[in-house]
Design a protein around this motif. Structure first.
Motif, PDB file in Angstrom:
ATOM      1  N   PRO A  60       5.570   7.366 -10.912  1.00  0.00           N
ATOM      2  CA  PRO A  60       6.390   7.216  -9.613  1.00  0.00           C
ATOM      3  C   PRO A  60       5.495   6.971  -8.521  1.00  0.00           C
ATOM      4  CG  PRO A  60       6.110   9.493  -9.941  1.00  0.00           C
ATOM      5  CD  PRO A  60       5.210   8.896 -11.093  1.00  0.00           C
ATOM      6  N   PHE A  61       4.381   6.434  -8.451  1.00  0.00           N
ATOM      7  CA  PHE A  61       3.615   6.378  -7.297  1.00  0.00           C
ATOM      8  C   PHE A  61       3.711   4.846  -6.797  1.00  0.00           C
ATOM      9  CE2 PHE A  61       1.655  10.150  -9.394  1.00  0.00           C
ATOM     10  CZ  PHE A  61       1.881  11.050  -8.180  1.00  0.00           C
ATOM     11  N   TYR A  62       4.739   4.615  -6.360  1.00  0.00           N
ATOM     12  CA  TYR A  62       5.032   3.117  -6.173  1.00  0.00           C
ATOM     13  C   TYR A  62       4.563   2.679  -4.876  1.00  0.00           C
ATOM     14  CZ  TYR A  62       9.073   3.585  -9.364  1.00  0.00           C
ATOM     15  OH  TYR A  62       9.604   3.690 -10.548  1.00  0.00           O
ATOM     16  N   LYS A  63       3.823   1.669  -4.610  1.00  0.00           N
ATOM     17  CA  LYS A  63       3.178   0.937  -3.462  1.00  0.00           C
ATOM     18  C   LYS A  63       3.892  -0.003  -2.710  1.00  0.00           C
ATOM     19  CE  LYS A  63      -1.301   2.724  -3.565  1.00  0.00           C
ATOM     20  NZ  LYS A  63      -1.018   3.786  -4.307  1.00  0.00           N
ATOM     21  N   TRP A  64       4.453   0.126  -1.696  1.00  0.00           N
ATOM     22  CA  TRP A  64       5.048  -1.066  -0.963  1.00  0.00           C
ATOM     23  C   TRP A  64       4.057  -1.947  -0.169  1.00  0.00           C
ATOM     24  CZ3 TRP A  64      10.425  -2.459  -1.534  1.00  0.00           C
ATOM     25  CH2 TRP A  64      10.921  -1.806  -2.595  1.00  0.00           C
ATOM     26  N   PHE A  65       4.268  -3.155  -0.055  1.00  0.00           N
ATOM     27  CA  PHE A  65       3.547  -4.319   0.695  1.00  0.00           C
ATOM     28  C   PHE A  65       2.044  -4.062   0.576  1.00  0.00           C
ATOM     29  CE2 PHE A  65       7.580  -2.767   2.742  1.00  0.00           C
ATOM     30  CZ  PHE A  65       8.263  -4.135   2.842  1.00  0.00           C
ATOM     31  N   THR A  66       1.611  -3.988  -0.680  1.00  0.00           N
ATOM     32  CA  THR A  66       0.210  -3.955  -0.614  1.00  0.00           C
ATOM     33  C   THR A  66      -0.636  -5.061  -0.141  1.00  0.00           C
ATOM     34  OG1 THR A  66       0.417  -4.748  -2.981  1.00  0.00           O
ATOM     35  CG2 THR A  66       0.509  -2.455  -2.783  1.00  0.00           C
ATOM     36  N   GLY A  67      -1.807  -4.992   0.266  1.00  0.00           N
ATOM     37  CA  GLY A  67      -2.529  -5.742   0.757  1.00  0.00           C
ATOM     38  C   GLY A  67      -2.072  -6.154   2.380  1.00  0.00           C
ATOM     39  N   GLY A  68      -1.165  -5.317   2.704  1.00  0.00           N
ATOM     40  CA  GLY A  68      -0.757  -5.851   4.206  1.00  0.00           C
ATOM     41  C   GLY A  68      -1.550  -4.804   4.962  1.00  0.00           C
ATOM     42  N   GLU A 247      -6.461  -0.620  12.661  1.00  0.00           N
ATOM     43  CA  GLU A 247      -5.660  -1.572  11.707  1.00  0.00           C
ATOM     44  C   GLU A 247      -5.530  -0.860  10.385  1.00  0.00           C
ATOM     45  OE1 GLU A 247      -7.132  -5.700  11.853  1.00  0.00           O
ATOM     46  OE2 GLU A 247      -6.834  -5.760   9.689  1.00  0.00           O
ATOM     47  N   MET A 248      -4.491  -0.563   9.851  1.00  0.00           N
ATOM     48  CA  MET A 248      -4.180   0.348   8.572  1.00  0.00           C
ATOM     49  C   MET A 248      -3.759  -0.378   7.433  1.00  0.00           C
ATOM     50  SD  MET A 248      -5.187   3.336  10.275  1.00  0.00           S
ATOM     51  CE  MET A 248      -4.931   4.464   9.178  1.00  0.00           C
ATOM     52  N   ASP A 249      -4.001   0.184   6.340  1.00  0.00           N
ATOM     53  CA  ASP A 249      -3.313  -0.563   5.191  1.00  0.00           C
ATOM     54  C   ASP A 249      -2.025  -0.106   5.114  1.00  0.00           C
ATOM     55  OD1 ASP A 249      -5.664  -1.839   3.865  1.00  0.00           O
ATOM     56  OD2 ASP A 249      -5.643  -0.366   2.128  1.00  0.00           O
ATOM     57  N   ALA A 250      -1.218  -0.816   4.636  1.00  0.00           N
ATOM     58  CA  ALA A 250       0.215  -0.427   4.625  1.00  0.00           C
ATOM     59  C   ALA A 250       0.422   0.747   3.787  1.00  0.00           C
ATOM     60  CB  ALA A 250       1.118  -1.830   3.911  1.00  0.00           C
ATOM     61  N   ASN A 251      -0.386   0.977   2.797  1.00  0.00           N
ATOM     62  CA  ASN A 251      -0.232   2.377   2.271  1.00  0.00           C
ATOM     63  C   ASN A 251      -1.090   3.780   2.783  1.00  0.00           C
ATOM     64  OD1 ASN A 251       1.759   1.867   0.088  1.00  0.00           O
ATOM     65  ND2 ASN A 251       0.544  -0.027  -0.035  1.00  0.00           N
ATOM     66  N   ASP A 252      -1.780   3.343   3.854  1.00  0.00           N
ATOM     67  CA  ASP A 252      -2.466   4.574   4.434  1.00  0.00           C
ATOM     68  C   ASP A 252      -1.509   5.501   5.114  1.00  0.00           C
ATOM     69  OD1 ASP A 252      -5.086   3.863   3.989  1.00  0.00           O
ATOM     70  OD2 ASP A 252      -5.463   2.634   5.963  1.00  0.00           O
ATOM     71  N   HIS A 273       2.222   4.053   6.859  1.00  0.00           N
ATOM     72  CA  HIS A 273       2.373   3.004   7.823  1.00  0.00           C
ATOM     73  C   HIS A 273       3.316   1.969   7.466  1.00  0.00           C
ATOM     74  CE1 HIS A 273      -0.462   4.185  11.215  1.00  0.00           C
ATOM     75  NE2 HIS A 273      -0.921   4.982  10.291  1.00  0.00           N
ATOM     76  N   GLY A 274       3.290   1.334   6.302  1.00  0.00           N
ATOM     77  CA  GLY A 274       3.913   0.048   6.197  1.00  0.00           C
ATOM     78  C   GLY A 274       5.339   0.345   5.948  1.00  0.00           C
ATOM     79  N   GLY A 275       5.518   0.904   4.402  1.00  0.00           N
ATOM     80  CA  GLY A 275       6.888   0.767   3.902  1.00  0.00           C
ATOM     81  C   GLY A 275       7.814   1.783   4.681  1.00  0.00           C
ATOM     82  N   GLY A 466      10.953   3.491   1.842  1.00  0.00           N
ATOM     83  CA  GLY A 466      10.782   4.520   2.871  1.00  0.00           C
ATOM     84  C   GLY A 466      10.394   5.917   2.028  1.00  0.00           C
ATOM     85  N   MET A 467      10.339   5.692   0.661  1.00  0.00           N
ATOM     86  CA  MET A 467       9.961   6.526  -0.147  1.00  0.00           C
ATOM     87  C   MET A 467       8.792   7.541  -0.059  1.00  0.00           C
ATOM     88  SD  MET A 467       9.695   4.593  -3.708  1.00  0.00           S
ATOM     89  CE  MET A 467      10.195   5.738  -4.808  1.00  0.00           C
ATOM     90  N   ALA A 468       8.340   8.643  -0.067  1.00  0.00           N
ATOM     91  CA  ALA A 468       7.245   9.469   0.054  1.00  0.00           C
ATOM     92  C   ALA A 468       6.461   8.959  -1.038  1.00  0.00           C
ATOM     93  CB  ALA A 468       7.432  10.806  -0.163  1.00  0.00           C
ATOM     94  N   ALA A 469       5.082   8.798  -0.552  1.00  0.00           N
ATOM     95  CA  ALA A 469       3.859   8.424  -1.212  1.00  0.00           C
ATOM     96  C   ALA A 469       3.557   9.528  -2.275  1.00  0.00           C
ATOM     97  CB  ALA A 469       2.922   7.677  -0.583  1.00  0.00           C
ATOM     98  N   GLY A 470       3.804  10.598  -1.966  1.00  0.00           N
ATOM     99  CA  GLY A 470       3.688  11.590  -2.629  1.00  0.00           C
ATOM    100  C   GLY A 470       3.315  12.979  -2.088  1.00  0.00           C
ATOM    101  N   ILE A 471       3.111  14.105  -2.748  1.00  0.00           N
ATOM    102  CA  ILE A 471       2.643  15.524  -2.294  1.00  0.00           C
ATOM    103  C   ILE A 471       1.325  15.604  -1.784  1.00  0.00           C
ATOM    104  CG2 ILE A 471       2.896  17.947  -2.439  1.00  0.00           C
ATOM    105  CD1 ILE A 471       5.485  17.474  -4.210  1.00  0.00           C
ATOM    106  N   TYR A 472       0.935  16.033  -0.551  1.00  0.00           N
ATOM    107  CA  TYR A 472      -0.428  15.888  -0.217  1.00  0.00           C
ATOM    108  C   TYR A 472      -1.327  16.668  -1.109  1.00  0.00           C
ATOM    109  CZ  TYR A 472      -4.310  16.190   2.969  1.00  0.00           C
ATOM    110  OH  TYR A 472      -5.839  15.986   3.666  1.00  0.00           O
ATOM    111  N   GLY A 473      -2.313  16.260  -1.618  1.00  0.00           N
ATOM    112  CA  GLY A 473      -3.129  17.154  -2.635  1.00  0.00           C
ATOM    113  C   GLY A 473      -2.562  17.652  -3.892  1.00  0.00           C
TER     114      GLY A 473
END
Ligand code: WT7
Length: 628
Positions: A60-68, A247-252, A273-275, A466-473
């Motif tokens: 479920p680790f979806y990534k949005w707007f990769t490369g952005g 300048e950040m990666d969309a998934n940073d 930053h991105g999604g 807008g979904m969370a990218a995960g739980i930190y750590g």
């Protein structure tokens, strides 16, 4: 569809509405989800456009707007400086004692740049976690935005948490720098913050630096080499007025936000930053219907997700004028909010059922003193709004002309998931239908869709930006908590029970897990029980939620005492204060009841559901797993 059950929006609202039609656009957004979100993303600025809208390769680790490449600040501030928005008010802030501070987008940028340079001078770099523990003052926003600008990750901890809770969050995030204030004002009194931070710093091996904003003038203890006054730093040349946006990666990572779950310690949800930028700006624009001339007030605390998404980032990306208020709604009188609505000409008010119920109890005479006619739209969030409060909000505050956007969402979702649009016919107490792009369902434990008006688990069937990218750590906990139950189907488990009616409207019932919503704040029974057990008198305890007229739910605790302790009123008070001391005032239990035994399943789990049924005189349900 019978019409009597609906509240229809007024002509004025429909004419202004950004989105004029739901069904067609919803269908399109589901059938062409990636196109829909690409169109939304195209309305924002990017340093470099994305290569792929959605990367589904590792669910479920979806990534949005990769490369952005982007930065939320590019959209929330930088691009506005090149347009007439440069001169528009970004923030109108009122302190509890009545002082007013305003900032144009131009001056907001200056404040954020200075703050960013100060953080840099303290060695803060891209990816570092900065903890923010502040009252509701403009500097709280500046600190958040400054972190984002230089690519640092903010972790805002609500000012109502205790030093122990703050230290837990600092340690979990390995945070080195904390930003705080000497104190804040609440009901005419000073709430000390720096002293709480000082205690937390002693418990936090990673903590090195504390920057303190002077707000209340309270005397505070400062240590050489560790503590800095913000105004001292601001006067130095290091606090230059120019600072480049990283300048950040969309998934940073953009921020961490801690929230309670059903087990163990609070977890930090990660947003990027991105999604996140795309999702919250689109939802804010379409649902809150923000127009250039509007003055928008989200009366939440920036320390919660509501504040992050819909005080700070969504509105600023949309170039809105936001109103902020520091203190209590009933200080010095119960008309403080209504006074402010008139004074600033607020058009959109977004708040919680608990605040509405709290103000409703003072009666209508306080609202009648003020001209609320500037209001066009109202919003509600945090828990189900009971129809009685809905009607009061609609009739007395909204003068029967302002539709109520009852927005259902979570820290994890980043932004609104089920929500009306201004044009949506409303039913009091229902959050209505899913926002664009979202497929939701009410299902049973096996994933079978529930019948009409049948209760079940609310799930989200498709990814959203807008979904969370995960739980930190803790990637495993992310999978375990939200994605395990419907692993086969790939659905997200919300933890809420809901029903869907014959018109496709959703009715949220409440949490199905061991999470308690008190005044809209999310607390875990596990955290409360862990706090209890640190008291020497306690062997074991169970925390449950009992309905409360204003708070929605109140915490009630059943506790087993050690042999050498006797139940007494004094001990009950001592335990209540103990929980407050451990967790903070938001977790104050209503009562502690002393018992000899707690009902448990054969596998040793406390049956909180049974305790609750018994105290409320409700059916006790299936007791087959109850231990003798
Ligand atoms: C939980 C999430 C999202 C901002 C504030 C809360 C409850 C939220 C509604 C609503 C019924 C609601 C749910 C949800 N909730 N909004 N409009 N109607 N219930 O964020 O602290 O992450 O809590 O709040 O139970 O799961 P949160």
């Amino acid at each position: 569809m019978s019409d009597e059950k609906f509240f229809f929006p007024s002509k004025e609202v429909i004419e202004k509405a950004t989105v004029k039609e739901y069904d067609k656009l919803y269908k399109y957004s589901i059938e062409h989800r990636e196109d829909f979100w690409a169109e939304q993303a195209s309305q924002l600025s990017w340093y470099k456009k994305w290569d792929r809208v959605l990367d589904k390769s590792n669910p479920p680790f979806y990534k949005w707007f990769t490369g952005g490449k982007t930065n939320i600040i590019l959209n929330a501030i930088d691009r506005h400086l090149l347009s007439p928005l440069r001169n528009k008010l970004a923030i109108i802030w009122e302190g509890e004692r009545g002082e007013v501070r305003t900032f144009s987008y131009y001056s907001l940028n200056r404040e954020v740049c200075e703050f960013a340079n100060i953080l840099k001078s303290m060695g803060v770099e891209k990816g570092d976690v900065v903890t923010i523990y502040m009252p509701q003052i403009p500097e709280q926003l500046f600190a958040m935005l400054a972190c984002a600008k230089i690519g640092a990750v903010h972790s805002v901890v609500y000012g109502g948490f205790s030093s122990a809770a703050l230290a837990d969050r600092i340690n979990d995030a390995n945070s080195r720098v904390v930003v705080t204030a000497d104190g804040g004002f609440r009901r005419g009194k000073v709430v000390e913050l720096k002293s709480v931070v000082n205690k937390a710093m002693e418990l936090s091996p990673t903590m090195e630096i504390c920057i303190t904003v002077k707000h209340t003038g309270t005397e505070v203890y400062m240590e050489n080499g560790r503590d800095y006054w913000f105004h001292d730093l601001k006067a130095l040349p290091i606090a230059g007025q120019k600072c480049e946006t990283a300048e950040m990666d969309a998934n940073d990572m953009l921020f961490l936000l801690y929230t309670s779950g059903s087990t163990g310690k609070p977890k930090a949800l990660v947003h990027t930053h991105g999604g996140y930028s795309v999702y919250i700006s689109a939802t804010h624009k379409m649902v809150m219907d923000i127009k250039p001339e509007d003055r928008y007030w989200c009366a939440a605390d920036p320390g919660w997700i509501t504040g992050h998404s819909y005080i700070v980032y969504g509105p600023l990306i949309n170039g809105a004028t936001i109103v902020m208020y520091e203190g209590a709604p009933n200080h010095p009188y119960p008309d403080r909010w209504w006074r402010m609505i008139q004074k600033y000409g607020v058009n959109i008010l977004y708040t919680s059922p608990t605040a509405i119920r709290g103000l409703m109890r003072y009666g209508d005479s306080w609202t009648k003193k003020h001209d609320l006619s500037s209001l066009r739209l109202l919003g509600s969030v945090g828990e189900p709004i009971n129809p009685e409060a809905w009607r009061w909000y609609h009739h007395v505050i909204g003068q029967d002309k302002c539709p109520i956007m009852d927005t259902w969402w979570q820290t994890e979702t980043g932004g609104f998931m089920i929500t009306p649009l201004p044009i949506t016919p409303l039913k009091p107490g229902s959050a209505t239908r899913p926002f664009f792009g979202n497929e939701m369902a009410v299902v049973d434990d096996n994933g079978k869709e529930a019948g009409i008006c049948e209760e079940g688990n609310l799930v989200i069937k498709s990814p959203w930006p807008g979904m969370a990218a995960g739980i930190y750590g803790d990637p495993d906990r992310f999978v375990e908590t939200y994605w395990k139950k419907y692993e086969k189907q790939g659905w997200y488990l919300t933890g809420d029970a809901a029903k869907k009616d014959e018109d496709g409207y959703y009715w949220i019932i409440g949490r199905t897990d061991d999470v308690i919503k008190v005044s809209g704040y999310r607390l875990g029974t596990a955290e409360i029980e862990s706090a209890m057990i640190t008291h020497p008198a306690i062997v074991e305890s169970a925390a449950i939620a009992i309905p409360h007229a204003i708070k929605g739910n109140a915490i009630h605790i059943y506790a087993i005492l050690r042999n050498d302790y006797k139940p007494s009123h004094e001990l009950e008070m001592e335990l209540i204060n103990h929980v407050v001391h451990q967790m903070g005032p938001i977790a104050r239990p209503e009562e502690v009841k002393f018992v000899d035994l707690l009902p448990k399943t054969r596998s040793g789990k406390i049956m909180r559901r049974l305790l609750k049924a018994r105290i409320m005189g409700l059916p006790e349900g299936d007791l087959s797993t109850l231990e003798e």
